[in-house]
Structure formats: C-alpha cells, structure tokens
Motif scaffolding. Structure first.
Motif, mmCIF file in Angstrom:
data_model
loop_
_atom_site.group_PDB
_atom_site.id
_atom_site.type_symbol
_atom_site.label_atom_id
_atom_site.label_comp_id
_atom_site.label_asym_id
_atom_site.label_seq_id
_atom_site.Cartn_x
_atom_site.Cartn_y
_atom_site.Cartn_z
ATOM 1 N N SER A 293 -39.081 -3.489 -24.597
ATOM 2 C CA SER A 293 -38.729 -4.914 -24.553
ATOM 3 C C SER A 293 -37.925 -5.282 -23.314
ATOM 4 O O SER A 293 -37.552 -6.449 -23.160
ATOM 5 C CB SER A 293 -37.949 -5.298 -25.813
ATOM 6 N N GLY A 294 -37.624 -4.313 -22.457
ATOM 7 C CA GLY A 294 -36.898 -4.592 -21.231
ATOM 8 C C GLY A 294 -35.408 -4.474 -21.353
ATOM 9 O O GLY A 294 -34.684 -4.855 -20.429
ATOM 10 N N ILE A 295 -34.877 -3.955 -22.450
ATOM 11 C CA ILE A 295 -33.442 -3.794 -22.645
ATOM 12 C C ILE A 295 -33.014 -2.436 -22.086
ATOM 13 O O ILE A 295 -33.698 -1.427 -22.301
ATOM 14 C CB ILE A 295 -33.073 -3.913 -24.132
ATOM 15 N N TYR A 296 -31.891 -2.414 -21.371
ATOM 16 C CA TYR A 296 -31.374 -1.189 -20.765
ATOM 17 C C TYR A 296 -30.177 -0.691 -21.582
ATOM 18 O O TYR A 296 -29.267 -1.463 -21.913
ATOM 19 C CB TYR A 296 -30.937 -1.439 -19.323
ATOM 20 N N TYR A 297 -30.190 0.612 -21.866
ATOM 21 C CA TYR A 297 -29.075 1.258 -22.551
ATOM 22 C C TYR A 297 -28.452 2.243 -21.569
ATOM 23 O O TYR A 297 -29.115 3.183 -21.120
ATOM 24 C CB TYR A 297 -29.556 1.979 -23.815
ATOM 25 N N MET A 298 -27.202 2.034 -21.222
ATOM 26 C CA MET A 298 -26.557 2.804 -20.170
ATOM 27 C C MET A 298 -25.412 3.636 -20.736
ATOM 28 O O MET A 298 -24.728 3.235 -21.682
ATOM 29 C CB MET A 298 -26.013 1.879 -19.076
ATOM 30 N N LYS A 299 -25.206 4.743 -20.099
ATOM 31 C CA LYS A 299 -24.082 5.614 -20.403
ATOM 32 C C LYS A 299 -23.206 5.700 -19.166
ATOM 33 O O LYS A 299 -23.703 5.912 -18.067
ATOM 34 C CB LYS A 299 -24.566 7.012 -20.819
ATOM 35 N N ASN A 300 -21.891 5.516 -19.358
ATOM 36 C CA ASN A 300 -20.934 5.523 -18.249
ATOM 37 C C ASN A 300 -21.319 4.464 -17.210
ATOM 38 O O ASN A 300 -21.630 4.761 -16.060
ATOM 39 C CB ASN A 300 -20.861 6.901 -17.589
ATOM 40 N N LEU B 124 -17.960 3.073 -21.578
ATOM 41 C CA LEU B 124 -18.670 4.290 -21.969
ATOM 42 C C LEU B 124 -20.136 3.988 -22.258
ATOM 43 O O LEU B 124 -21.010 4.801 -21.951
ATOM 44 C CB LEU B 124 -18.005 4.913 -23.202
ATOM 45 N N LYS B 125 -20.408 2.828 -22.828
ATOM 46 C CA LYS B 125 -21.772 2.431 -23.146
ATOM 47 C C LYS B 125 -21.960 0.964 -22.778
ATOM 48 O O LYS B 125 -21.077 0.142 -22.988
ATOM 49 C CB LYS B 125 -22.081 2.640 -24.626
ATOM 50 N N LEU B 126 -23.145 0.673 -22.248
ATOM 51 C CA LEU B 126 -23.521 -0.706 -21.937
ATOM 52 C C LEU B 126 -24.927 -0.971 -22.433
ATOM 53 O O LEU B 126 -25.805 -0.092 -22.356
ATOM 54 C CB LEU B 126 -23.486 -0.993 -20.427
ATOM 55 N N LYS B 127 -25.112 -2.160 -22.928
ATOM 56 C CA LYS B 127 -26.428 -2.641 -23.305
ATOM 57 C C LYS B 127 -26.695 -3.916 -22.523
ATOM 58 O O LYS B 127 -25.960 -4.900 -22.655
ATOM 59 C CB LYS B 127 -26.498 -2.916 -24.805
ATOM 60 N N VAL B 128 -27.735 -3.879 -21.682
ATOM 61 C CA VAL B 128 -28.043 -5.006 -20.808
ATOM 62 C C VAL B 128 -29.321 -5.663 -21.314
ATOM 63 O O VAL B 128 -30.392 -5.027 -21.339
ATOM 64 C CB VAL B 128 -28.212 -4.553 -19.350
#
Length: 881
Positions: free
Chosen positions: A164-171, A189-193
């Motif tokens: 769906s184009g969502i990014y899940y990032m660590k640090n 620590l975590k990001l959801k874009v």
C-alpha cells in the motif's frame, strides 16, 4: 499473450544463438538402435510473473543469464515498470521472482560510493544505500533511506515497504532542516510513514546539533497532508509574576473547506485570568474575502484577595470584508469593523501601534448603481469610539439616495443634436441628494442599556443644488448657485425655566416633543474665479525660470435670518428672565438647526503655486529640470456685511510642498483679526488698526520623509530552490565550532571566513528604510499670550537588513515638550537556517516588556519553540523582578 510472447523470445533467442554456434564444431555420435520410449510430459503454461512491460537501460553494459532468468545492469542503470522507476549504478533483475536489487559502487578515485539507488513512484522520490524491491507485490526492503515528505526530511536505517506504499522504519529520524547534517531532528526507535498523510513515531526525543536532549515523547505524529485540515493548536507556556503560570494561544483549527476555516484560541492563567478568540477566515475567489475576529478577556491583577486587586472584562470585534469588483459591477460591499472595550488592547496587546491608539472606528457600506439610470443608492453604518473618554457615536443606518447631475436644457433638444456650450442655459444643471440616518451618542458602559434606546436621534435631509458655469470677460469664470434644503425630524425640543422655593428661576429644563417637523432653508452663492500666471527669468542668460500661478476666488453668499419669528424655527425659553437668548427647537437634531442671523457675506481666498525650472546643457541637448517650491498655499477669510459686530471671520492658511523629492512639508495656521483682552475675550477692535494682519491663535507644521536603500527580497529569491539548498548544505557542512581560535596572519583569517561563511556575517546595510515625522504646533488661548502651549515631537520608524542573517526594526519617538521618549519598541529576527530567533522589547514606559522566541521555521513543526517573556503587568507590579 503479447507479454508471454515477449518473455519467450527473451529466453529462446540466446539459446538459439548458443545452439547454432555449438553445432558447427560438434562431433556426431551414433545413437542406439533401440529407442527408449518415454511417456510424454504434460505441458504446463506458466503465467508471466510481471504483467506490465519492463523497460531497462544501462550505460556500460547489460548481461543476461538465461539459466537463472536474470538481467544484470551496469552503469547508470534504470528499470521502469508502470509508474515505478529504479535508478542505481548497479541493478540485477530476476524475471521469475520479479525482484530487483540495487546498490551503488565504490569509486577508487574519489574514495566513496557513487550511484546510490534512487526510487521514483509518481511524485515520491527517496534515496538509499541498498534497495531490494518486488515489482509484482510492490514490497521492498531498504537500507539507509533518505526521502522528503511535504516539508519534512525522513531518514531510516532499516525500512520495509508494503504493497500500500506505507514505510515501516527502524531507528529513523524526522526533521524539516534541509542541511546535509541536520541542525535538529526527532529521533525515534520506530517510524511509520504514510505518504501524503502523516508520520507516526514510537518513543522519540529531540536531538539538536547531534546532542540528544531530555525532551522526549512516548509517541507522536507529524501531518504530511497538503492543504487545509483540522487539528490541535499547541499553546505556548510560561510564567507571569502578575498572572501566574499560563498557556497562551492554544486551541483548535477547523479546516472546513478551501473557502472557509476557523480558529478557536484561548489563554488561561493560574491566578484566574483567561480569554479566548474566534477567528474566521473566508475567501471565495472572484467574489469576496474577509476575516472576522471576536475576542474576550477577563483580566485579574495581581492576585485575588490583595488590596490592589482589579478585575476587568473586555471584548473586541474586528471584521474586514472586500467584494471583488468583477463579482457585481453595479454594486459594492465593504466592511471595516473595529469595536470593543476601551481597555481590551491595553490589557492584551504588546504592539505599540495597537495599545497606544485612542480611537476605534468602523464602517460598513453597500452601494448600488442602477444601470441605465442616473440613480444611486447606498446604505452604511458607522461607528467611532474614544478609548480615553469612553465616548461612542453610532450611525445606524445611513441611507443615501442621489441623482447624477441633470441638464434641463437637454429635455427640450434633439438627443442627436450637439450641445452648444455658448448658450447660457446649456450650462445650468442640478442634482438631488437625500440622506436619512439614526444616531446614538453614549458611553461604552451604557451602550447596551435600555435608556440608550431612548436617546436615539433620527432625521432625513434632502438638498437640491442648482448651479451654472459661465465664462465672463474672457479670463474669468462665474458660477452662480442656489441650494434648497429640506430637513425632517420626528422629535424637537422645548425649554422652560424652573424656579426654586423663592420664585427665582435658576435652572432650565429641556423637554423632548414627539412629532414630525420639517425645516426648509435656502441660500444663494456667486463665485468668480480666474488664474494669473507670472514668469521671472533669473541667472545668467535666464537659466532659471520662476513660474508663479495665483488662484484668486471672490464670492458672495446670501442667506436670510432663519432665527426670525416668521419661520418659527427659534423660540424663547418659557418663563425665563427677559434677555435670555433664543434657542433652536432643532438644535439637538442630527443635522442641527438652521443658522440664525442674516448673511450677506463676501468670501475671499487666494491660492498660490510656485515652480522653478532650471535649464541644463547635456550631451543630448538642452533639458529643463522642474522643481516645486510651493505646491499649494491658500489663505481665505470672509466678511459679513450685515452682522452687528465681528463681521470678519478668522483667516485660515494651509500649505504643502515637497522639498528635494523626499521631504514633505504641511502647514496650517489660523489668524484672528480681532484683539483679545486679558481675560481671553474678543474685542471689537481689529488688529489691523495696529498695523498687523491678525493675531495667531494656532499654528501647526509637519515635516515627514521616508528614506530607503535597496529593496527587501527574500533570501535566495534570485536562486533556484536547488541552488539555494545546495548553498545551505555547503554552508552547514563546513560549520565546525573552533573555540579559542587565534589567527597569526590575515591569510588564516580570510581562509576561516571562506570556509565558514555562516559564522561570519559582516555588517552590510544594503537594504533599509526609515520614516521620520516631526511636528510642532502652538496654541494661544489668552489675550496676554502667557498661555502659549507649544508641543513638538519626533517619531522614527526604521527597519534594516543589518547582516545577511539579521533583520532589525525600531519604532520610537521623542517628546521635546515633555523631554522624554515616547513609546519605543525594538525587534530583531535572526535567520538560523532551519530555526529562527525573534526578539522584541518595549524597553521603558507603561507597557515595558520583552519577549524572546526560538522556533522552527517550518509550519509543520512551528510549535517546536522556546519562549521567554516578561509582561507589562509584571513591570508595573514587580519593579524589582
């Protein structure tokens, strides 16, 4: 089918080429005579793993591996699929799994990795070290992503992208600073874009200049949605010695539509003060736009229960509305409202131009032109308020009907026939003006009281001026006119004397009489005007020419005595002592009563304009430079031939000019032709008898100028955004603090300046403006001249771009009469790349205060700020604070 054929040819063509080359050098081996029978295998058709066409390109080379069905791209490689595009120095693509791997390559000459992957999907772009992406499922894994979403820049160490184009990032980190090494960022620590929507974080903390701060949050979100959207308005916090701890400007924003939005903001103090503001902004392009603001404040100073405790309620309403002229060409609507309590700005504002104003005024108007007719209609409401005396005057409503100038001679002539201006009757014209209004005059504390409604005044007035314009004696213009006026009232007054217990009439009572009453008046005027021109040559060969234009005006005015008993407009006070003067029964009306006393007055005025032309010889020829010495100077007075005494009116003088194209000069003065005794009473003896023109009663001189240098331009206006960002990154990347630097030679100092331009900003006043106003006035209100009141003051308003990063402004003045500075405010703004430093102060006076704010420039993180202020209430209550 077309896609299947494409991939079959993609696989079979290399095998066919290899098979043809091998058959040319092969050794033929006999086969066994007994053939082994094999069961035929069932054919299966495989669906193409990628449904759309894949376009790939590489600058250096492309290698195909038929066995593994892989494509290897080297040098400026790119792969396109639908709206996706992947670029890198190296890309390998598997046609079976639809997976692409991209990364940069090490360059031995530069000693760094070049050609790092760059991913494009529509308008979204991000950079990374390594990208592994599945074109079919649209999922991927990314190492060290770097992307821009809205006004923010996002970085992540390990990133997963779903279909769906969502990014899940660590640090990951989020910042609005575009420098290579951001000056600040939020580390999580975590990001959801969620692209074009928001960024959601887990536990996060603020990092400034690489140093983590204790400012941490358990979770957070940053909006990325473009356009208007509703949300919370974060308040600023602080402490006031007089009102306690506070939260200011907090509230909620309602993004209702593209044409309409609303803000609800409020303030709250721990000592009990509070306030709120409702701000409505609307804009319908090509139709109308405006802003409506309502504010209310309850101010408690300093602490409830103390001896000097005060409690004040105040409110304000402001509204501006503008109608686009193209929306309704035959009608206009305009509103400018500023009304409220006299103490609202005093209690809530820190702006000197706001809390020092002593008048509030409002105007709402609507006008309609009836196309094809000479008729015009307007409806308006006006308001004026003095914040010092608390007096309020409201005109509601004011109805005006007017008719364009009409020439009666045209009624009797052919419409197509030209008008002969030499016929005197063709120059006679008249117009009609009718107005009706209601007015109330009271104080702000009684505005909404019932007794105020009983004090409303109303009336209507109609005037019909008839005039003509004739040329006489070739150089003169004669303008006769007659004006008929009718005024209607719904109430008049009557006065009678009231006696005390001894029978002595010591007071006068005024009664209001209800009923319609009309006043009919008329007057006649005759005016003769002309222009007199004079030229004077000065200098060698008359190189300087003085041009003097005189505008003499001579007039005569006739008006009967409407105070006589024949009109019954004036009456004597009933039961009053003989000799009591008459009064007008209309004197309390909106338009007043008719003038008492017969007038046969001669009016005189003399205007003057002086210009100078200087002849100059240049390479292109002779030119003339015009200089205005006096733009306009007028002196006027009148003489009433039938008055019993004091036939001469005061002599008024007005003048203005501009010197050196910069200095504007305005002058007004009044001369009284009669002498005055020691008690300030006028005598019937003229001052002219002593060889003087008149006795000055007041004079006023104003000098004003505006000096400017350069033009204020936003930083980087002449640069593209990319060049500006590149320059910002270059400036920031070289900024390293070096305390205790000692330069042993000018070359080292010059090198330091070149390498660290952001840390050295020389003084460069290339852009500045300054406005100065000087005024002096005098008023004499006693015959001996001992009470000559002279006031003079100077005001200065200056702003300047002091350095590349500093902008400062000063507003101040000096009262030469009181020998003290007037209200002064100083403000400065420092551009800190992604941060901004604001400082403002009123260093002395009743509203002495200061405020220091450091905030992020981006609107996304505008609430990330630090504020320190001291209110003016603190300086009044706690001088030692």
């Amino acid at each position: 089918m077309r896609n299947k054929l494409f991939f079959k040819l993609f696989i079979l063509l290399p095998l066919l080429i290899i098979g043809l080359n091998a058959s040319a050098f092969s050794i033929v081996i006999p086969t066994d005579s007994i053939k082994k029978t094999e069961k035929p295998k069932k054919k299966t058709s495989k669906k193409a793993p990628i449904e759309s066409k894949v376009i790939y390109h590489a600058r250096d080379s492309i290698r195909l591996n038929a066995a593994t069905r892989q494509v290897f791209l080297y040098g400026d490689a790119s792969v396109k699929y639908d709206d996706l595009e992947l670029k890198a120095a190296y890309i390998d693509l598997s046609t079976d799994s639809s997976i692409a791997n991209a990364h940069g390559v090490y360059n031995a000459d530069s000693g760094r990795v070049i050609g790092k992957p760059e991913f494009h999907q529509g308008a979204d772009v991000f950079h990374a070290d390594i990208i592994r992406y599945n074109f079919k499922s649209k999922k991927g894994r990314i190492n060290n992503i770097d992307t821009k979403e809205g006004e923010g820049y996002i970085q992540g160490k390990i990133v997963k992208k779903d279909s769906s184009g969502i990014y899940y990032m660590k640090n990951g980190t989020y910042t609005t600073c575009d420098a290579k090494d951001p000056h600040f960022y939020v580390s999580a620590l975590k990001l959801k874009v969620i692209p074009h929507d928001q960024v959601v974080t887990g536990p996060a903390w603020l990092v400034i200049e690489g140093v983590p701060t204790p400012l941490a949050i358990p979770f957070g979100f940053f909006p990325l949605e473009q356009g208007r959207h509703s949300g919370i308005l974060i308040p600023s916090y602080g402490e006031s010695q007089s009102e306690g701890f506070y939260l200011q400007n907090g509230g909620y924003y309602f993004g209702l539509s593209d044409k309409f939005d609303m803000q609800v903001r409020g303030d709250i103090y721990s000592y009990g003060s509070w306030g709120f503001r409702d701000i409505i902004d609307y804009d319908d392009r090509y139709h109308y736009n405006g802003v409506f603001n309502f504010g209310y404040a309850l101010t408690k100073l300093p602490i409830e229960g103390t001896t000097d405790f005060t409690k004040e309620n105040s409110w304000i309403i402001s509204w501006t509305d503008h109608q686009d002229p193209k929306a309704r060409p035959n009608s206009t609507f305009m509103a400018s409202v500023n009304a409220g309590s006299s103490n609202y700005y005093t209690n809530t504002s820190y702006n000197p131009t706001t809390f020092l104003q002593n008048t509030l005024s409002s105007s709402i108007s609507f006008s309609q032109n009836f196309q094809g007719t000479p008729f015009h209609l307007s409806l308006s409401a006006d308001h004026s308020q003095n914040t010092i005396t608390h007096a309020i005057n409201i005109d509601l409503p004011v109805l005006t009907f007017s008719v364009d100038r009409i020439y009666p001679a045209k009624w009797f002539e052919d419409e197509n026939a030209p008008i002969n201006p030499n016929k005197w009757y063709n120059n006679v014209s008249f117009t009609i003006n009718t107005s009706a209004e209601s007015r109330v005059a009271t104080t702000d504390s009684l505005l909404f009281k019932p007794q105020t409604l009983r004090q409303i005044q109303n009336g209507a007035n109609t005037s019909i001026p008839i005039s003509g314009n004739f040329r006489v004696f070739r150089y003169f213009t004669l303008t006769p006119s007659v004006n008929f006026t009718t005024t209607e009232y719904l109430q008049t007054i009557r006065k009678h004397a009231l006696s005390d217990y001894r029978g002595v009439y010591d007071s006068i009572i005024t009664d209001t009489v209800q009923g319609f009453q009309a006043v009919n008046t008329y007057n006649a005027n005759l005016t003769l005007t002309t222009n007199v021109y004079s030229l004077y040559g000065l200098g060698i060969y008359k190189a300087i020419t003085i041009r003097d234009v005189i505008y003499p005006v001579l007039g005569f005015t006739y008006q009967p005595d409407f105070g006589s008993s024949a009109y019954n407009y004036y009456q004597y006070v009933t039961d009053a002592v003989p000799g009591t003067p008459k009064y007008s029964i209309f004197q309390n009306g909106i338009y007043g009563g008719p003038g008492a006393g017969k007038q046969e007055a001669i009016t005189m005025s003399l205007g003057n304009n002086i210009e100078m032309k200087i002849r100059q010889h240049t390479d292109s020829g002779t030119i003339y430079k015009k200089v205005k010495l006096i733009e306009r100077f007028t002196i006027s007075t009148s003489y009433n031939t039938v008055a019993d005494s004091f036939r001469w009116a005061e002599i008024t003088m007005t003048g203005n000019t501009t010197l050196f194209k910069k200095l504007m000069v305005n002058y007004t003065g009044t001369l009284d032709p009669y002498r005055m005794n020691a008690y300030g009473e006028n005598l019937s003896q003229l001052v002219w008898q002593n060889g003087q023109i008149g006795r000055f009663t007041n004079n006023s001189l104003t000098l004003s100028t505006t000096l400017t240098q350069g033009a204020a331009k936003p930083q980087g206006q002449n640069q593209s955004q990319g060049q500006q960002n590149q320059q910002n990154q270059s400036n920031t990347s070289n900024n390293t603090t070096a305390p205790g630097l000692q330069f042993t030679s000018p070359d080292q100092y010059y090198e330091y300046i070149q390498n660290r331009p952001a840390y050295y900003a020389p003084l460069e006043l290339n852009t500045w403006s300054m406005t100065m106003n000087y005024s002096i006035s005098s008023a004499i209100n006693s015959g001996l001249g001992s009470n000559n009141i002279i006031t003079q003051g100077l005001t200065i308003n200056m702003s300047a771009q002091v350095t590349k990063y500093w902008h400062a402004s000063i507003y101040s003045g000096y009262d030469f009469t009181g020998h003290q500075f007037t209200s002064t405010s100083i403000s400065a703004v420092r551009d800190m790349h992604c941060w901004e430093f604001d400082f403002s102060t009123i260093p002395f006076g009743f509203h002495q205060n200061f405020m220091v704010t450091i905030h992020v420039k981006s609107s996304v993180l505008k609430d990330l700020k630090l504020t320190r202020q001291r209110d003016w209430e603190d300086t009044q209550q706690y001088q030692n604070y």
